[in-house]
Design an enzyme around this catalytic site. Structure first.
Site, short mmCIF file in Angstrom:
data_model
loop_
_atom_site.label_atom_id
_atom_site.label_comp_id
_atom_site.label_asym_id
_atom_site.label_seq_id
_atom_site.Cartn_x
_atom_site.Cartn_y
_atom_site.Cartn_z
N GLU A 1 0.83 -1.20 0.00
CA GLU A 1 0.00 0.00 0.00
C GLU A 1 0.87 1.25 0.00
OE1 GLU A 1 -3.62 0.18 2.45
OE2 GLU A 1 -2.71 1.94 3.42
N TYR B 1 -6.61 7.05 -0.50
CA TYR B 1 -7.39 8.18 -0.99
C TYR B 1 -7.09 9.48 -0.25
CZ TYR B 1 -11.34 9.54 -3.96
OH TYR B 1 -12.12 10.07 -4.95
N ALA C 1 -6.56 11.42 3.77
CA ALA C 1 -7.46 11.67 4.89
C ALA C 1 -8.62 12.56 4.46
CB ALA C 1 -6.69 12.32 6.04
N GLY D 1 -14.95 6.38 4.49
CA GLY D 1 -13.98 7.45 4.64
C GLY D 1 -14.17 8.26 5.91
N ASP D 2 -13.14 9.02 6.26
CA ASP D 2 -13.17 9.86 7.46
C ASP D 2 -13.58 11.28 7.13
OD1 ASP D 2 -12.20 7.81 9.18
OD2 ASP D 2 -10.17 8.17 8.41
N ALA E 1 -20.62 2.46 3.83
CA ALA E 1 -19.72 1.75 2.92
C ALA E 1 -20.46 0.69 2.13
CB ALA E 1 -18.57 1.12 3.70
N HIS F 1 -13.77 -0.64 14.95
CA HIS F 1 -13.71 0.72 14.43
C HIS F 1 -13.95 1.70 15.57
CE1 HIS F 1 -14.82 4.36 12.22
NE2 HIS F 1 -14.26 3.80 11.14
N LYS G 1 -21.37 -5.12 4.87
CA LYS G 1 -20.54 -4.71 3.72
C LYS G 1 -20.22 -5.91 2.83
CE LYS G 1 -17.26 -2.70 6.17
NZ LYS G 1 -16.06 -1.90 6.52
#
Length: 305
Positions: A30, A62, A64, A121-122, A141, A165, A181
């Protein structure tokens, strides 16, 4: 190999879902998109140094809060067209309308990228802040997974959290959301970084008990910088065991010793995960190659790379 020289992978790109479901473990890397010209050189140096290891696939984050998304798309495109490596695009729902998401999905398909990691995403600016849905976008998601699957022949991955999470109220909720998901069409999952192999095993076992057998690939980050480790752990909510933290802090001012300990700890973690049946290892490289290459070499005799 010349930096940036084209070396195109022929034929139809394989589906990562099929790769991680095979008998032999996958090894993948990654990267994050560069933020400067120097960062661009660092990234492509690492990519070219790791390319000879023939990773199963590579991914580009992607950013933050969905930040730096343009460079994410550009980098993913270049990997698809200029290297022998199989790219997986990260895609988040943050600050995107459904129309924009469809456009990005179509763009990836046009350049031959058929593997996507779907993430809610955040929140931009503050990962701990309130998550606000785009007025014309998606809230979860699993909705993004469904959208990608409806858009074409894509192999879709999702995130998994061995330690739960940060926004999940309890473990049962974590498993319920993860299974949702997967049932939306996810073919595989990649975990957040962690340091206790038993956390991954607990997640796998709980998922199987819930009737879901989607392969869960552990995400492992070789530590090369103590400050970066603490920052990433803070953002992700990952727990650093005291025994691990003490070892790094004892040599925090010696970068060589930090890297050596990081390689040793990551190698031991990977060996245990593979012995416990992990379908592969996804290395979070931080755009550096030496530590990842050394761990990969250490694992060759274990997994027959």
């Amino acid at each position: 190999m010349t930096l940036g020289a084209p070396s195109v992978m022929p034929g139809q790109p394989p589906a990562i879902g099929d790769l991680v479901a095979a008998a032999e473990p996958t090894f993948s890397f990654e990267f994050f998109p560069p933020r400067s010209e120097k960062g661009e050189t660092t990234l492509w140096t690492a990519l070219r140094e790791l390319e000879p290891l023939q990773p199963s696939f590579v991914s580009v984050t992607y950013g933050a809060g969905g930040g730096n998304r343009v460079k994410t798309v550009e980098t993913t495109d270049r990997i698809a067209t200029e290297t022998t490596m199989l790219p997986m695009a990260h895609l988040t729902a943050v600050n995107h309308s459904v129309a924009e998401l469809r456009n990005l999905i179509g763009h990836f398909a046009a350049v031959g990228v058929r593997n996507i990691l779907a993430l809610r995403g955040d929140p931009p600016g503050d990962v701990r802040g309130e998550w606000v849905e785009h007025p014309d976008g998606l809230a979860h998601a699993h909705e993004l997974v469904s959208l990608i699957k409806e858009s074409g022949d894509f192999s879709v991955g999702v995130a998994a959290f061995p330690e739960r999470h940060p926004r999940s109220p309890d473990w049962d909720s974590e498993i319920r959301h993860f299974v949702a998901k997967c049932r939306a069409g996810a073919d595989f999952a990649i975990t957040q970084m962690f340091y206790n192999w038993a956390d991954w095993a607990r997640l796998r076992d709980a998922t199987v008990a819930a009737g879901c057998d989607v392969p869960i690939v552990p995400g492992v980050m070789p530590v090369i910088n103590v400050r970066n480790l603490e920052r990433i752990a803070e953002l992700s909510g990952a727990h650093i065991p005291k025994t691990v933290g003490d070892r790094f802090h004892a040599v925090a001012d010696d970068p060589v010793a930090v890297r050596e300990i990081g390689v040793e700890i990551a190698t031991e973690l990977c060996e245990r995960l593979l012995a416990e049946g992990a379908p592969g290892i996804h290395f979070i490289t931080m755009n550096r190659s030496p530590a990842t290459r050394e761990i990969w070499q250490n694992l060759r005799s274990v997994a027959h790379v």
